[in-house]
Scaffold this motif. Structure first.
Motif, PDB file in Angstrom:
ATOM      1  N   GLU A   1       0.829  -1.200   0.000  1.00 36.06           N
ATOM      2  CA  GLU A   1       0.000   0.000   0.000  1.00 36.06           C
ATOM      3  C   GLU A   1       0.865   1.252   0.000  1.00 36.06           C
ATOM      4  O   GLU A   1       1.498   1.565   1.011  1.00 36.06           O
ATOM      5  CB  GLU A   1      -0.955  -0.036   1.197  1.00 36.06           C
TER       6      GLU A   1
ATOM      7  N   HIS B   1      -2.352   7.002   1.119  1.00 30.67           N
ATOM      8  CA  HIS B   1      -3.575   7.734   0.778  1.00 30.67           C
ATOM      9  C   HIS B   1      -3.254   8.809  -0.253  1.00 30.67           C
ATOM     10  O   HIS B   1      -2.245   9.510  -0.125  1.00 30.67           O
ATOM     11  CB  HIS B   1      -4.167   8.357   2.049  1.00 30.67           C
TER      12      HIS B   1
ATOM     13  N   GLY C   1      -8.626   8.372  -1.946  1.00 31.52           N
ATOM     14  CA  GLY C   1      -8.703   7.090  -1.266  1.00 31.52           C
ATOM     15  C   GLY C   1      -7.314   6.528  -1.067  1.00 31.52           C
ATOM     16  O   GLY C   1      -6.323   7.106  -1.513  1.00 31.52           O
ATOM     17  N   ALA C   2      -7.243   5.411  -0.397  1.00 25.71           N
ATOM     18  CA  ALA C   2      -5.957   4.744  -0.176  1.00 25.71           C
ATOM     19  C   ALA C   2      -5.627   3.906  -1.406  1.00 25.71           C
ATOM     20  O   ALA C   2      -6.506   3.316  -2.033  1.00 25.71           O
ATOM     21  CB  ALA C   2      -6.032   3.864   1.063  1.00 25.71           C
TER      22      ALA C   2
ATOM     23  N   THR D   1      -7.944   1.747  -5.810  1.00 26.73           N
ATOM     24  CA  THR D   1      -8.199   2.892  -4.935  1.00 26.73           C
ATOM     25  C   THR D   1      -9.312   2.457  -3.992  1.00 26.73           C
ATOM     26  O   THR D   1     -10.394   2.072  -4.430  1.00 26.73           O
ATOM     27  CB  THR D   1      -8.633   4.137  -5.726  1.00 26.73           C
TER      28      THR D   1
ATOM     29  N   HIS E   1     -11.874   3.454  -1.278  1.00 24.31           N
ATOM     30  CA  HIS E   1     -12.586   4.615  -0.758  1.00 24.31           C
ATOM     31  C   HIS E   1     -12.907   4.424   0.721  1.00 24.31           C
ATOM     32  O   HIS E   1     -12.868   3.304   1.236  1.00 24.31           O
ATOM     33  CB  HIS E   1     -13.842   4.866  -1.590  1.00 24.31           C
ATOM     34  N   ASP E   2     -13.228   5.518   1.409  1.00 26.86           N
ATOM     35  CA  ASP E   2     -13.489   5.469   2.849  1.00 26.86           C
ATOM     36  C   ASP E   2     -14.579   4.472   3.219  1.00 26.86           C
ATOM     37  O   ASP E   2     -14.569   3.908   4.309  1.00 26.86           O
ATOM     38  CB  ASP E   2     -13.851   6.858   3.377  1.00 26.86           C
TER      39      ASP E   2
END
Length: 151
Positions: free
Chosen positions: A21, A24, A28-29, A57, A59-60
């Protein structure tokens, strides 16, 4: 326009390794899942070449945007590039289970991608002008995509 829904023209079973990863990015992360092998069957068959990746990506709310890029080699040695863009969404508890690597019934979440192909192989040139829509399933250690032709 319609989709040939009687049977997929390809089934892609991609094997993946542990994700990394980068962090962010505001939208998004980001997560990258290396594609390390697998199989393609159906109208064209072959082995997925290690080295591709699925960039996501997150999202929250846990929903994903997916951008995968990889290739496979047929038994005749022809190379086919695969470009896949899509989404995976569902209830938060289901997405958490998928994120933990659990086997989850694909009917509990939505996983669809559009797929394009590129190849220089004359006998497979028709793939360059074919658009596929895939119904996906995340499995422990990989992904299964049933690819249907858009007519």
């Amino acid at each position: 326009m319609s989709i040939a829904a009687d049977a997929p023209f390809l089934v892609i079973e991609a094997d993946v390794s542990a994700p990394f990863e980068p962090g962010h990015i505001g939208a998004g992360a980001r997560r990258c899942i290396p594609i390390v092998g697998g199989r393609v069957s159906g109208q064209v068959a072959g082995e997925i070449i290690p080295g591709g990746a699925d960039w996501q990506t997150i999202h929250d709310d846990g929903n994903l945007q997916i951008e995968a890029h990889y290739a496979f080699r047929t038994a005749d040695g022809d190379i086919v590039e695969v470009i896949s863009s899509g989404v995976r969404s569902g209830p938060p508890d289901v997405l958490a289970r998928l994120g933990a690597g659990e086997a989850v019934d694909p009917s509990l979440y939505y996983f669809r991608t559009s797929i394009r192909f590129r190849t220089g192989a004359p006998r497979l040139a028709h793939l360059n002008w074919k658009l596929g829509i895939a119904k996906g399933a995340r499995r422990p250690g990989g992904v299964r995509l049933e690819v249907f032709e858009v007519l």
